[in-house]
Design a protein around this motif. Structure first.
Motif, PDB file in Angstrom:
ATOM      1  N   LYS B  39      -3.411   1.033  12.449  1.00 29.08           N
ATOM      2  CA  LYS B  39      -2.474  -0.070  12.684  1.00 29.08           C
ATOM      3  C   LYS B  39      -3.091  -1.038  13.688  1.00 29.08           C
ATOM      4  O   LYS B  39      -3.964  -0.650  14.477  1.00 29.08           O
ATOM      5  CB  LYS B  39      -1.150   0.478  13.190  1.00 29.08           C
ATOM      6  N   GLN B  79       7.239   3.324   3.688  1.00 32.35           N
ATOM      7  CA  GLN B  79       8.127   3.063   4.808  1.00 32.35           C
ATOM      8  C   GLN B  79       7.550   1.917   5.637  1.00 32.35           C
ATOM      9  O   GLN B  79       6.349   1.598   5.534  1.00 32.35           O
ATOM     10  CB  GLN B  79       8.260   4.313   5.680  1.00 32.35           C
ATOM     11  N   SER B  80       8.376   1.318   6.469  1.00 34.41           N
ATOM     12  CA  SER B  80       7.929   0.162   7.258  1.00 34.41           C
ATOM     13  C   SER B  80       6.717   0.498   8.125  1.00 34.41           C
ATOM     14  O   SER B  80       5.828  -0.329   8.323  1.00 34.41           O
ATOM     15  CB  SER B  80       9.069  -0.359   8.121  1.00 34.41           C
ATOM     16  N   GLU B  81       6.668   1.744   8.600  1.00 37.38           N
ATOM     17  CA  GLU B  81       5.566   2.140   9.488  1.00 37.38           C
ATOM     18  C   GLU B  81       4.262   2.411   8.746  1.00 37.38           C
ATOM     19  O   GLU B  81       3.243   2.677   9.381  1.00 37.38           O
ATOM     20  CB  GLU B  81       5.966   3.372  10.312  1.00 37.38           C
ATOM     21  N   ASP B  82       4.281   2.344   7.430  1.00 36.64           N
ATOM     22  CA  ASP B  82       3.084   2.635   6.638  1.00 36.64           C
ATOM     23  C   ASP B  82       2.233   1.395   6.371  1.00 36.64           C
ATOM     24  O   ASP B  82       1.131   1.519   5.823  1.00 36.64           O
ATOM     25  CB  ASP B  82       3.462   3.262   5.291  1.00 36.64           C
ATOM     26  N   ALA B  84      -0.394  -0.946   7.043  1.00 38.29           N
ATOM     27  CA  ALA B  84      -1.554  -0.704   7.907  1.00 38.29           C
ATOM     28  C   ALA B  84      -2.806  -0.852   7.050  1.00 38.29           C
ATOM     29  O   ALA B  84      -2.740  -1.172   5.860  1.00 38.29           O
ATOM     30  CB  ALA B  84      -1.490   0.694   8.509  1.00 38.29           C
TER      31      ALA B  84
END
Lengths: 126, 107
Positions: B39, B79-82, B84
């Motif tokens: 990220k 998901q939003s955190e993926d 990257a």
């Protein structure tokens, strides 16, 4: 908890030298397999060097003969001595651990990296 | 040297959709292949090793497959955190080499 903290980066002129250090906690550098991986600004990852627990060292062709990886057991640190620096060596340098494994009394590196520091920036420019 | 080529360079995906990332080796890497996620402003994190084994703490929505020269990383439901950049790395031979990365961005 495993932690790696790099230091020693900075601005250096072409042809100059710099020594990076990686302070480890939560494990012993002499028991594991330590690496340096770099990332030029806005670019991908490039493996630079590895130091095995048995003392063997490995280098990318791009740095062979100019860079030297070593460790200090007493300080639990790994270092990268960089000589004859070139503009193309400009990058964020990460210290990365390979925890390796042992079987039948022999230990091996996995050669992938389970823990990374936050990096130290090296800029080679006049 | 084993050259690793990732495709596509950028993948635009909506949250909840499936993402499939490809990594090709110029010669056999066996199953000695790892995947990392990076990220912005962070160090890489290992997701997969041995081509298909999830690293400790990695969610089951991440899966790896392939062998020899063709490998795939699948994120089953983004998901939003993926969102990257993802890199593959071969460790079958020296020098260890990484692919150029695939950026997974929000569609």
């Amino acid at each position: 908890e495993v932690q790696l903290v790099e230091s020693g980066g900075g601005l250096v002129q072409p042809g100059g030298s710099l020594r990076l250090s990686c302070a480890a906690s939560g494990f012993t550098v002499s028991s594991d397999y330590m690496n340096w991986v770099r990332q030029a600004p806005g670019k991908g990852l490039e493996w630079v060097s590895a130091l095995y627990s048995d003392g063997r060292t490995f280098y990318a062709d791009s740095v062979k003969g100019r860079f030297t990886i070593s460790r200090d057991k007493a300080k639990n640190t790994v270092s990268l001595q960089m000589n004859s620096l070139r503009p193309e060596d400009t990058a964020l340098y990460y210290c990365a651990r390979d925890k390796g494994y042992c079987g039948n009394g022999v230990c091996y590196g996995y050669n992938w990296f389970d823990s990374w520091g936050q990096g130290t920036l090296v800029t080679v420019s006049s | 040297e084993i050259v690793m080529t990732q495709s596509p360079a950028t993948l635009s995906v909506s949250p909840g959709e499936r993402a499939t990332l490809s990594c090709r080796a110029s010669q056999s890497a066996g199953s000695f292949l790892a995947w990392y996620q990076q990220k912005p402003g962070q160090a890489p994190r290992v997701l997969i090793y041995s081509a298909s084994t999830r690293a400790t703490g990695i969610p089951a929505r991440f899966s790896g497959s392939g062998s020899e020269t063709d490998f795939t990383l699948t994120i089953s439901s983004l998901q939003s955190e993926d969102f990257a950049v993802y890199y593959c790395q071969q460790y079958n031979d020296w020098p260890l080499t990484f692919g150029g990365g695939t950026k997974v961005e929000i569609k």
